[in-house]
Write a protein that holds these residues in place. Structure first.
Motif, PDB file in Angstrom:
ATOM      1  N   ARG A 134       0.840  -1.200   0.000  1.00 32.10           N
ATOM      2  CA  ARG A 134       0.000   0.000   0.000  1.00 32.10           C
ATOM      3  C   ARG A 134       0.874   1.248   0.000  1.00 32.10           C
ATOM      4  N   LYS A 135       1.842   1.237   0.875  1.00 32.22           N
ATOM      5  CA  LYS A 135       2.680   2.440   0.973  1.00 32.22           C
ATOM      6  C   LYS A 135       3.994   2.044   1.612  1.00 32.22           C
ATOM      7  N   LYS A 136       5.065   2.254   0.900  1.00 36.02           N
ATOM      8  CA  LYS A 136       6.365   1.858   1.445  1.00 36.02           C
ATOM      9  C   LYS A 136       6.717   2.717   2.657  1.00 36.02           C
ATOM     10  N   GLY A 137       7.360   2.130   3.617  1.00 33.71           N
ATOM     11  CA  GLY A 137       7.840   2.877   4.788  1.00 33.71           C
ATOM     12  C   GLY A 137       6.777   3.155   5.829  1.00 33.71           C
ATOM     13  N   VAL A 138       5.608   2.475   5.683  1.00 30.41           N
ATOM     14  CA  VAL A 138       4.542   2.758   6.645  1.00 30.41           C
ATOM     15  C   VAL A 138       4.671   1.870   7.888  1.00 30.41           C
ATOM     16  N   LEU A 139       5.547   0.845   7.776  1.00 30.18           N
ATOM     17  CA  LEU A 139       5.697  -0.072   8.910  1.00 30.18           C
ATOM     18  C   LEU A 139       6.522   0.573  10.010  1.00 30.18           C
ATOM     19  N   ASP A 140       6.110   0.301  11.277  1.00 28.55           N
ATOM     20  CA  ASP A 140       6.896   0.766  12.421  1.00 28.55           C
ATOM     21  C   ASP A 140       8.227   0.026  12.464  1.00 28.55           C
ATOM     22  N   ALA A 141       9.137   0.535  13.269  1.00 25.80           N
ATOM     23  CA  ALA A 141      10.466  -0.070  13.373  1.00 25.80           C
ATOM     24  C   ALA A 141      10.382  -1.540  13.765  1.00 25.80           C
ATOM     25  N   TYR A 142       9.564  -1.848  14.788  1.00 24.22           N
ATOM     26  CA  TYR A 142       9.499  -3.233  15.251  1.00 24.22           C
ATOM     27  C   TYR A 142       8.835  -4.106  14.196  1.00 24.22           C
ATOM     28  N   GLU A 143       7.880  -3.515  13.450  1.00 25.98           N
ATOM     29  CA  GLU A 143       7.207  -4.291  12.402  1.00 25.98           C
ATOM     30  C   GLU A 143       8.184  -4.571  11.266  1.00 25.98           C
ATOM     31  N   GLN A 144       9.013  -3.582  10.967  1.00 24.30           N
ATOM     32  CA  GLN A 144       9.991  -3.773   9.904  1.00 24.30           C
ATOM     33  C   GLN A 144      10.941  -4.903  10.271  1.00 24.30           C
ATOM     34  N   GLU A 145      11.349  -4.903  11.543  1.00 26.72           N
ATOM     35  CA  GLU A 145      12.244  -5.955  12.024  1.00 26.72           C
ATOM     36  C   GLU A 145      11.594  -7.318  11.870  1.00 26.72           C
ATOM     37  N   GLU A 146      10.320  -7.419  12.307  1.00 25.45           N
ATOM     38  CA  GLU A 146       9.600  -8.687  12.199  1.00 25.45           C
ATOM     39  C   GLU A 146       9.501  -9.113  10.739  1.00 25.45           C
ATOM     40  N   TYR A 147       9.192  -8.136   9.887  1.00 19.60           N
ATOM     41  CA  TYR A 147       9.049  -8.403   8.457  1.00 19.60           C
ATOM     42  C   TYR A 147      10.341  -9.000   7.913  1.00 19.60           C
ATOM     43  N   ASN A 148      11.464  -8.385   8.280  1.00 19.38           N
ATOM     44  CA  ASN A 148      12.742  -8.897   7.782  1.00 19.38           C
ATOM     45  C   ASN A 148      13.003 -10.315   8.285  1.00 19.38           C
ATOM     46  N   LYS A 149      12.672 -10.545   9.545  1.00 17.48           N
ATOM     47  CA  LYS A 149      12.859 -11.887  10.109  1.00 17.48           C
ATOM     48  C   LYS A 149      12.026 -12.912   9.361  1.00 17.48           C
ATOM     49  N   LEU A 150      10.739 -12.564   9.171  1.00 20.16           N
ATOM     50  CA  LEU A 150       9.835 -13.502   8.500  1.00 20.16           C
ATOM     51  C   LEU A 150      10.300 -13.748   7.070  1.00 20.16           C
ATOM     52  N   HIS A 151      10.791 -12.697   6.424  1.00 22.76           N
ATOM     53  CA  HIS A 151      11.271 -12.832   5.055  1.00 22.76           C
ATOM     54  C   HIS A 151      12.386 -13.869   5.000  1.00 22.76           C
ATOM     55  N   LYS A 152      13.233 -13.849   6.053  1.00 21.53           N
ATOM     56  CA  LYS A 152      14.343 -14.802   6.091  1.00 21.53           C
ATOM     57  C   LYS A 152      13.847 -16.229   6.323  1.00 21.53           C
ATOM     58  N   TRP A 153      12.959 -16.393   7.343  1.00 21.51           N
ATOM     59  CA  TRP A 153      12.502 -17.740   7.672  1.00 21.51           C
ATOM     60  C   TRP A 153      11.620 -18.326   6.601  1.00 21.51           C
ATOM     61  N   MET A 154      10.775 -17.470   6.020  1.00 16.50           N
ATOM     62  CA  MET A 154       9.755 -18.017   5.132  1.00 16.50           C
ATOM     63  C   MET A 154      10.111 -17.776   3.688  1.00 16.50           C
ATOM     64  N   ASN A 155      11.392 -17.665   3.450  1.00 14.21           N
ATOM     65  CA  ASN A 155      11.847 -17.386   2.105  1.00 14.21           C
ATOM     66  C   ASN A 155      11.279 -18.368   1.083  1.00 14.21           C
ATOM     67  N   HIS A 156      11.129 -19.616   1.521  1.00 11.95           N
ATOM     68  CA  HIS A 156      10.680 -20.652   0.598  1.00 11.95           C
ATOM     69  C   HIS A 156       9.246 -20.433   0.143  1.00 11.95           C
ATOM     70  N   LYS A 157       8.422 -19.762   0.967  1.00  9.08           N
ATOM     71  CA  LYS A 157       7.068 -19.510   0.478  1.00  9.08           C
ATOM     72  C   LYS A 157       6.791 -18.023   0.293  1.00  9.08           C
ATOM     73  N   TRP A 158       7.829 -17.256   0.085  1.00 13.00           N
ATOM     74  CA  TRP A 158       7.638 -15.820  -0.028  1.00 13.00           C
ATOM     75  C   TRP A 158       6.789 -15.445  -1.240  1.00 13.00           C
ATOM     76  N   ASP A 159       6.930 -16.202  -2.344  1.00  5.24           N
ATOM     77  CA  ASP A 159       6.125 -15.912  -3.527  1.00  5.24           C
ATOM     78  C   ASP A 159       4.638 -16.032  -3.178  1.00  5.24           C
TER      79      ASP A 159
END
Lengths: 480, 413
Positions: A134-159
């Protein structure tokens, strides 16, 4: 497509979370159009949010309908907010109920804790990705951190996640603006509850899972029933007393100890926690010279109270010494030490006790009936922790039924009652209380107290031990 | 004092195998016999006899249960509130928090008082165990456990050691030292070994024995010095969450409560389950004896606390309210037994009048679940530990002569 985790053990459905069902029932009542909380429409930028309620209305409704104080109503309301049944519109990250004009809305049942399936990481990833789209940069700092973590763990189903996020985003765009704003608020509130921002906690956090699955039925094989039968048979044969007798005893205990309960009657001179003056503890140390009147009174309530208080036990010993019957208490104490002592020292202690108290012609021979003596001596051939149980009980009962009452009538006790002090209650001024607060005294480390006690005990034992005649004669001859 | 167990023979030759062992007192065809625990277990597991099926056994167990209820009902001649009618009601109760202990970095799970009435030990989710002088709020010792979720901690009667355990499945004893710089973990002694998490531990009358309860469904009595298992207690069919030792002069029993909704009373010498109560509707989180040892209270996830009378052998009171819907995590009695302090999962502490069954006070202040509530040994205050990382010591507010100004000045200590 979420797979329910097995480890969940059906926690959501267990009676453990039965509070959720009850909260739900209350929330449904609160939303009743005629008897529920009155809502208004609120203008937010250009959109109008319907069914908005204020904090004070919520508290008032709970107070009236649940028949409780406003403080308790506020606490209950906070739980409703904490679990996500009601969400705040302003300051949305802090899940408390403010009893003022703060605005709240009811959460849609789709997002209630019991309705939705467990808040999975996949769903959270989709939610964060959607907001990113929807809008880049709208995530809070802690949400961004979580997002990055999830991106790493769930890389296999990121698509898959990105695809879902895009679909949900487009579906959202197709809705009316007012509905979309409301839905976004609701979804955001849901995730605040299940993925709390830093420095806050989630009410859904129930701690550790139980080890044994409570929803699993216990296998009812024949040995399961046999065990029940064995237990129930002995339970049926157990003797029990009439309710009037046992409940009467409970009530009597309360009445007896009423004046000694600091929550019911103020302790003298004052409660250290209230006035920051620890005189109360100083006057009641285990080895104090002159005890307080309350303490001495407590010794008369039961033999157990007398023995449990080290000062009382010491006074009782003085009385026994005068009566030349100290061996009973000494035996009881030695038996206690055996029972609660280390396994390694047991046989040594048992032997010492036998030689001192039970052997024929022993220096501190105790007078117990023949049967008990026989059982005990036989048991001592293969000593174990409870070998002295029968003898100890016999001696204890003897002391309790006879010696204790004679003690209470004795000059030793009467004198102690006279000597005992009755401290005057403190009456501190505010300035004095302030000063007390600044000068709280530390106390002696219990380790030091314990070491001192052990030294005293060793000295007392050496003094009261059986006199070795040979040594005594030898020392007398030496002097000559 | 009530302890029927002291009259029974609990050690000697087993009537079946003749070995000298701790004995359980059971009945075989209505005749009392003394079997060791192994023989009792063998008796339970022996194959079906001629004419016996699982269904006949089930029917027999049902009829025995009905008989037990019948026997209990025969002596049920009065209710607690009737007995309480003659006793004066309590006045208004106001409690105030006198100390707030901050220092844990995570949820406080358990705490225990020292016998010196001012020191406490507390344990938390992040593995830290801290010994405080609660009166001065100074931290005196700190230990870092090698595991998280330290759910059990206990202070030794001598004041010279603490025991703790949790997800490591063990109970370890740490002797305390006068030297503040000494690393306490060096002298640590591993005492208990369970096959699942340790939920509760308690020293007996001395520093030498520890009683533990575990998520594996058993309780056990251990010798501290050697780590030897002295007695194990089997009978719960789910996690055991709490235990408490009887304060009686013979000190031979303890009560345990578990996730199977049962509260069991055990004889420590033989390992026998002597009484059992199953009236709760959900997990029992905490059990605590009444000061006289003749009754005990339980706190459960079904949002009620209940009082069970051991001599009458039944539940005698339920402490509940419609507005209380969150589970009670911890209970404790005041010194006289008149008040029952209960900490709940809705961040509050409710104080109940044990005799009348009414609530006399409600305390707010914690910002997360109250996980543990314990009254001090001399009854002057109670300490509550919570998932908001703090411990609070609260006492009765002196009502006569204390001015409003004083209340405002000393509101937060």
């Amino acid at each position: 497509m979420t797979i329910r985790s097995d480890r969940d053990h059906g926690q959501r459905y267990r009676p453990r979370m039965s509070c959720l069902k009850k909260l739900e029932a209350t929330v449904v009542q609160m939303q009743d159009p005629s008897t529920g909380v009155k809502g208004t429409d609120q203008k937010l930028n250009v959109t109008i949010i319907p069914h908005v309620i204020t904090g004070q209305d919520i508290v008032a409704w709970i107070t009236k309908n649940m028949n409780i104080d406003s403080d308790e109503a506020q606490a209950f309301g906070t739980m409703l907010v904490a679990f996500g049944y009601i969400y705040p519109l302003q300051d949305h990250k802090k899940l408390v109920l403010r009893p003022d004009g703060s605005l709240y809305r009811f959460q849609t049942p789709y997002f209630w804790p019991v309705q939705k399936w467990k808040a999975e990481d996949t769903d959270y990833a989709i939610y964060l990705a959607k907001r990113n789209i929807r809008k880049k940069g709208v995530l809070d700092a802690y949400e961004q951190e979580e997002y990055n973590k999830l991106h790493k763990w769930m890389n296999h189903k990121w698509d898959f996640i990105v695809m879902q996020a895009k679909e949900q985003y487009h579906a959202g765009k197709a809705r009316q603006k007012a509905d979309r704003v409301v839905f976004d608020c609701q979804e955001r509130a849901y995730w605040i509850v299940h993925r709390p921002p830093p420095q806050t906690h989630s009410a859904m956090d129930y701690g550790l899972d139980r080890h044994i699955d409570p929803n699993a039925e216990e296998k009812k094989t024949y040995d399961y029933y046999r065990r029940i039968i064995i237990y129930t048979q002995q339970a049926v044969m157990r003797s029990r007393v009439k309710s009037s007798v046992s409940l009467g005893a409970l009530a009597k205990y309360i009445t007896t100890f009423k004046n000694h309960d600091p929550f019911l009657v103020p302790c003298l001179p004052s409660n250290p926690w209230q006035t920051d003056d620890d005189s109360y503890w100083e006057l009641n140390t285990p080895d104090v010279e002159i005890p307080t009147k309350m303490r001495v009174e407590r010794w008369s309530f039961s033999f157990y109270e007398l023995l449990n208080d080290p000062r009382g036990r010491a006074d009782f010993k003085i009385f026994l010494k005068k009566e030349f019957s100290g061996e009973n208490l000494a035996f009881w104490e030695a038996a206690e030490e055996l029972k609660w002592g280390t396994a390694a020292s047991m046989s040594e202690k048992a032997e010492h006790i036998f030689k001192t108290f039970l052997a024929p012609g022993a220096p501190r021979w105790i007078n117990i009936d023949g049967r008990t003596m026989g059982l005990t001596v036989k048991g001592l051939e293969h000593p174990h922790r409870y070998v002295l149980d029968a003898a100890q009980t016999h001696i204890f009962m003897l002391m309790k039924k006879d010696t204790f009452y004679r003690y209470l009538k004795s000059p030793v006790y009467k004198e102690m009652q006279k000597k005992a002090i009755s401290p005057a209650p403190h009456n501190f001024s505010e300035a004095q209380l302030q000063q007390n607060m600044r000068n709280r005294r530390p106390s002696i480390d219990p380790i030091i107290t314990w070491q001192k006690e052990q030294e005293e005990k060793a000295k007392a034992e050496a003094a009261s031990g059986p006199v070795d005649i040979k040594k005594l004669m030898a020392s007398k001859l030496d002097r000559k | 004092m009530c302890d029927q167990t002291f009259l029974a023979i609990t050690f000697g030759p087993c009537d079946n195998c003749s070995q000298n062992k701790p004995l359980m007192n059971i009945y075989l065809k209505n005749e009392p016999i003394n079997y060791c625990s192994l023989c009792v277990e063998l008796m339970a597991c022996q194959g079906l006899a001629k004419g016996e099926t699982t269904n006949t056994l089930k029917a027999e167990s049902e009829s025995l249960k009905a008989k037990l209820e019948e026997e209990r009902a025969k002596l049920h001649d009065v209710e607690l509130h009737q007995v309480a009618e003659k006793i004066d009601a309590l006045g208004q109760f106001v409690m105030k928090t006198r100390r707030t202990l901050k220092g844990h970095g995570n949820k406080v799970l358990c705490m225990d008082w020292c016998r010196d009435k001012r020191r406490i030990v507390s344990s938390s989710q992040d593995g830290k165990v801290i010994v405080w002088d609660a009166y001065t709020t100074n931290k005196e010792h700190a230990v870092t456990m090698p595991c998280t979720w330290v759910m059990a901690c206990a202070y030794a009667p001598s004041g010279c050691a603490v025991a703790c355990g949790g997800l490591d499945n063990k109970c370890s004893v740490y002797p305390l030292s006068l030297d503040k710089n000494e690393n306490l973990a060096a002298k640590k002694k591993s005492v208990a070994m369970h096959t699942n998490y340790l939920s509760s531990c308690s020293f007996t009358n001395s520093d030498m024995q520890i009683l533990t309860s575990s998520g594996d469904g058993t309780c056990a009595l251990w010798d501290v010095e050697s780590g030897q298992l002295l007695q194990s207690f089997h009978g719960h069919s789910a996690d055991v969450l709490s235990l408490d030792l009887a304060p009686s002069e013979t000190g031979n029993t303890f009560v345990s409560g578990g996730c199977d909704k049962k509260a069991n009373v055990w004889d420590m010498r033989s390992g026998q389950n002597v009484q059992s109560f199953e009236t709760h509707e959900s997990d029992i989180n905490n059990v605590k004896y009444y000061p006289s040892g003749d009754a005990f209270a339980t706190g459960s996830d079904d949002a009620t606390c209940r009082l069970y009378d051991l001599r009458a052998d039944r539940e005698v009171a339920i402490y509940s309210k419609d507005s209380i819907i969150f589970g009670a995590s911890s209970v404790d009695f005041s010194l006289s037994g008149r008040l029952l302090f209960a900490g709940y999962n809705d961040y509050t502490i409710n104080v109940w009048d044990v005799l009348k069954g009414t609530r006399v006070a409600i305390l707010f202040g914690h910002e997360n679940r109250v996980s543990t509530v314990r009254v001090s040994p001399d009854g002057t205050a109670f300490c509550s530990g919570s998932w908001d990382n703090t411990l609070r010591v609260s006492a009765y507010l002196r009502s006569s002569g204390e001015s409003e100004l004083r209340n405002i000045l000393y509101n937060t200590v």
